[in-house]
Design a protein around this motif. Structure first.
Motif, PDB file in Angstrom:
ATOM      1  N   GLY A  18       9.370  15.035  -4.953  1.00 55.66           N
ATOM      2  CA  GLY A  18       9.304  13.648  -5.413  1.00 55.66           C
ATOM      3  C   GLY A  18      10.413  12.796  -4.809  1.00 55.66           C
ATOM      4  N   LEU A  19      11.616  13.330  -4.760  1.00 52.59           N
ATOM      5  CA  LEU A  19      12.742  12.615  -4.175  1.00 52.59           C
ATOM      6  C   LEU A  19      12.501  12.325  -2.696  1.00 52.59           C
ATOM      7  N   ILE A  20      12.009  13.308  -1.969  1.00 55.30           N
ATOM      8  CA  ILE A  20      11.721  13.113  -0.539  1.00 55.30           C
ATOM      9  C   ILE A  20      10.659  12.039  -0.340  1.00 55.30           C
ATOM     10  N   LEU A  21       9.619  12.070  -1.171  1.00 54.48           N
ATOM     11  CA  LEU A  21       8.576  11.049  -1.071  1.00 54.48           C
ATOM     12  C   LEU A  21       9.139   9.657  -1.372  1.00 54.48           C
ATOM     13  N   LEU A  22       9.961   9.566  -2.402  1.00 50.33           N
ATOM     14  CA  LEU A  22      10.561   8.268  -2.735  1.00 50.33           C
ATOM     15  C   LEU A  22      11.408   7.742  -1.575  1.00 50.33           C
ATOM     16  N   LEU A  23      12.216   8.608  -1.002  1.00 51.60           N
ATOM     17  CA  LEU A  23      13.082   8.193   0.104  1.00 51.60           C
ATOM     18  C   LEU A  23      12.290   7.818   1.355  1.00 51.60           C
ATOM     19  N   SER A  24      11.109   8.400   1.516  1.00 52.31           N
ATOM     20  CA  SER A  24      10.331   8.146   2.726  1.00 52.31           C
ATOM     21  C   SER A  24       9.681   6.768   2.751  1.00 52.31           C
ATOM     22  N   ARG A  25       9.434   6.182   1.621  1.00 56.40           N
ATOM     23  CA  ARG A  25       8.699   4.915   1.583  1.00 56.40           C
ATOM     24  C   ARG A  25       9.485   3.759   0.999  1.00 56.40           C
ATOM     25  N   ILE A  26      10.784   3.844   0.952  1.00 53.85           N
ATOM     26  CA  ILE A  26      11.593   2.711   0.519  1.00 53.85           C
ATOM     27  C   ILE A  26      11.581   1.664   1.637  1.00 53.85           C
ATOM     28  N   PRO A  27      11.312   0.404   1.325  1.00 52.15           N
ATOM     29  CA  PRO A  27      11.390  -0.638   2.363  1.00 52.15           C
ATOM     30  C   PRO A  27      12.867  -0.989   2.624  1.00 52.15           C
ATOM     31  N   TYR A  28      13.531  -0.148   3.411  1.00 54.74           N
ATOM     32  CA  TYR A  28      14.968  -0.282   3.632  1.00 54.74           C
ATOM     33  C   TYR A  28      15.355  -1.640   4.200  1.00 54.74           C
ATOM     34  N   SER A  29      14.524  -2.227   5.042  1.00 53.81           N
ATOM     35  CA  SER A  29      14.873  -3.529   5.625  1.00 53.81           C
ATOM     36  C   SER A  29      14.954  -4.618   4.559  1.00 53.81           C
ATOM     37  N   ASN A  30      14.151  -4.526   3.525  1.00 48.40           N
ATOM     38  CA  ASN A  30      14.209  -5.494   2.419  1.00 48.40           C
ATOM     39  C   ASN A  30      15.280  -5.104   1.401  1.00 48.40           C
ATOM     40  N   TRP A  31      15.438  -3.814   1.188  1.00 49.18           N
ATOM     41  CA  TRP A  31      16.283  -3.323   0.109  1.00 49.18           C
ATOM     42  C   TRP A  31      17.768  -3.471   0.417  1.00 49.18           C
ATOM     43  N   LEU A  32      18.169  -3.211   1.632  1.00 46.91           N
ATOM     44  CA  LEU A  32      19.582  -3.192   1.981  1.00 46.91           C
ATOM     45  C   LEU A  32      20.126  -4.543   2.429  1.00 46.91           C
ATOM     46  N   ASN A  33      19.298  -5.578   2.418  1.00 47.43           N
ATOM     47  CA  ASN A  33      19.774  -6.918   2.803  1.00 47.43           C
ATOM     48  C   ASN A  33      20.385  -7.646   1.631  1.00 47.43           C
TER      49      ASN A  33
ATOM     50  N   VAL B  94       0.821  -1.210   0.000  1.00 48.04           N
ATOM     51  CA  VAL B  94       0.000   0.000   0.000  1.00 48.04           C
ATOM     52  C   VAL B  94       0.859   1.266   0.000  1.00 48.04           C
ATOM     53  N   GLU B  95       1.646   1.448   1.043  1.00 43.64           N
ATOM     54  CA  GLU B  95       2.363   2.709   1.220  1.00 43.64           C
ATOM     55  C   GLU B  95       3.436   2.939   0.156  1.00 43.64           C
ATOM     56  N   HIS B  96       4.273   1.944  -0.096  1.00 44.76           N
ATOM     57  CA  HIS B  96       5.358   2.080  -1.072  1.00 44.76           C
ATOM     58  C   HIS B  96       4.818   2.378  -2.478  1.00 44.76           C
ATOM     59  N   PRO B  97       3.879   1.578  -3.000  1.00 48.58           N
ATOM     60  CA  PRO B  97       3.392   1.878  -4.357  1.00 48.58           C
ATOM     61  C   PRO B  97       2.639   3.203  -4.447  1.00 48.58           C
ATOM     62  N   PHE B  98       1.762   3.485  -3.474  1.00 50.95           N
ATOM     63  CA  PHE B  98       0.976   4.715  -3.541  1.00 50.95           C
ATOM     64  C   PHE B  98       1.867   5.950  -3.487  1.00 50.95           C
ATOM     65  N   THR B  99       2.797   5.962  -2.556  1.00 52.21           N
ATOM     66  CA  THR B  99       3.684   7.116  -2.408  1.00 52.21           C
ATOM     67  C   THR B  99       4.589   7.282  -3.617  1.00 52.21           C
ATOM     68  N   ASN B 100       5.085   6.184  -4.155  1.00 51.10           N
ATOM     69  CA  ASN B 100       5.969   6.272  -5.315  1.00 51.10           C
ATOM     70  C   ASN B 100       5.236   6.710  -6.574  1.00 51.10           C
ATOM     71  N   ILE B 101       4.007   6.266  -6.751  1.00 53.61           N
ATOM     72  CA  ILE B 101       3.206   6.737  -7.888  1.00 53.61           C
ATOM     73  C   ILE B 101       2.965   8.233  -7.742  1.00 53.61           C
ATOM     74  N   LEU B 102       2.658   8.684  -6.539  1.00 56.10           N
ATOM     75  CA  LEU B 102       2.471  10.110  -6.282  1.00 56.10           C
ATOM     76  C   LEU B 102       3.758  10.886  -6.564  1.00 56.10           C
ATOM     77  N   ALA B 103       4.899  10.355  -6.147  1.00 60.99           N
ATOM     78  CA  ALA B 103       6.192  11.012  -6.370  1.00 60.99           C
ATOM     79  C   ALA B 103       6.488  11.137  -7.863  1.00 60.99           C
ATOM     80  N   VAL B 104       6.264  10.080  -8.613  1.00 61.29           N
ATOM     81  CA  VAL B 104       6.526  10.123 -10.056  1.00 61.29           C
ATOM     82  C   VAL B 104       5.545  11.072 -10.743  1.00 61.29           C
ATOM     83  N   ALA B 105       4.319  11.123 -10.268  1.00 60.93           N
ATOM     84  CA  ALA B 105       3.356  12.078 -10.822  1.00 60.93           C
ATOM     85  C   ALA B 105       3.827  13.513 -10.584  1.00 60.93           C
ATOM     86  N   LEU B 106       4.332  13.796  -9.391  1.00 56.33           N
ATOM     87  CA  LEU B 106       4.847  15.144  -9.099  1.00 56.33           C
ATOM     88  C   LEU B 106       6.064  15.473  -9.960  1.00 56.33           C
TER      89      LEU B 106
END
Length: 144
Positions: free
Chosen positions: A129-144, A89-101
């Protein structure tokens, strides 16, 4: 296919964030430095950031529907599970909003005549847009 797409989405995210950070920094320094908007350099930097974000969102949407997490929608309990809620929910919605901006910023900059206004639109929308993208990255999954 899923693991290949996930790896591609993860590595492309690094490139996208770097290019978007560079485009935002370029626009901010251009705005405050009262530079002329160079149709070669400045336009291309902003355009590459736009293209990279669009490719990233396309990869993300394909990944979304091929992900094993997607089956959790039929099982229920997505909103009660913090990791599932972030990924579905949060990651896709926020990222779509960021890309739209970012896309809005690109469109608005083209309508401006003055260089300062061009830099201003790109700086504002790309940075949000950059701030929104950075706010919703699933860091626990991404950095492993």
């Amino acid at each position: 296919m899923y693991s290949t797409l996930l790896t591609l989405h993860s590595y492309w995210a690094f490139l996208t964030l770097l290019v978007l950070l560079f485009a935002s920094f370029n626009a901010i320094t251009g705005y405050y430095g009262n530079r002329n908007f160079a149709m070669g350099k400045d336009l291309r930097i902003s355009l590459f950031a736009l293209i990279f974000t669009h490719i990233q969102i396309l990869l993300g949407l394909i990944l979304y529907f091929t992900s094993p997490y997607f089956a959790m929608w039929s099982e229920g309990g997505v909103m009660a599970n913090p990791i599932a809620r972030l990924i579905l929910v949060e990651h896709p919605f926020t990222n779509i909003l960021a890309v739209a901006l970012i896309t809005i910023g690109w469109s608005k900059h083209k309508k401006q005549e003055a260089s300062k206004a061009k830099f201003g639109k790109i700086a504002l929308f790309y940075t949000i847009g950059l701030i929104l993208l950075l706010s919703r990255i699933p860091y626990s999954n991404w950095l492993n």
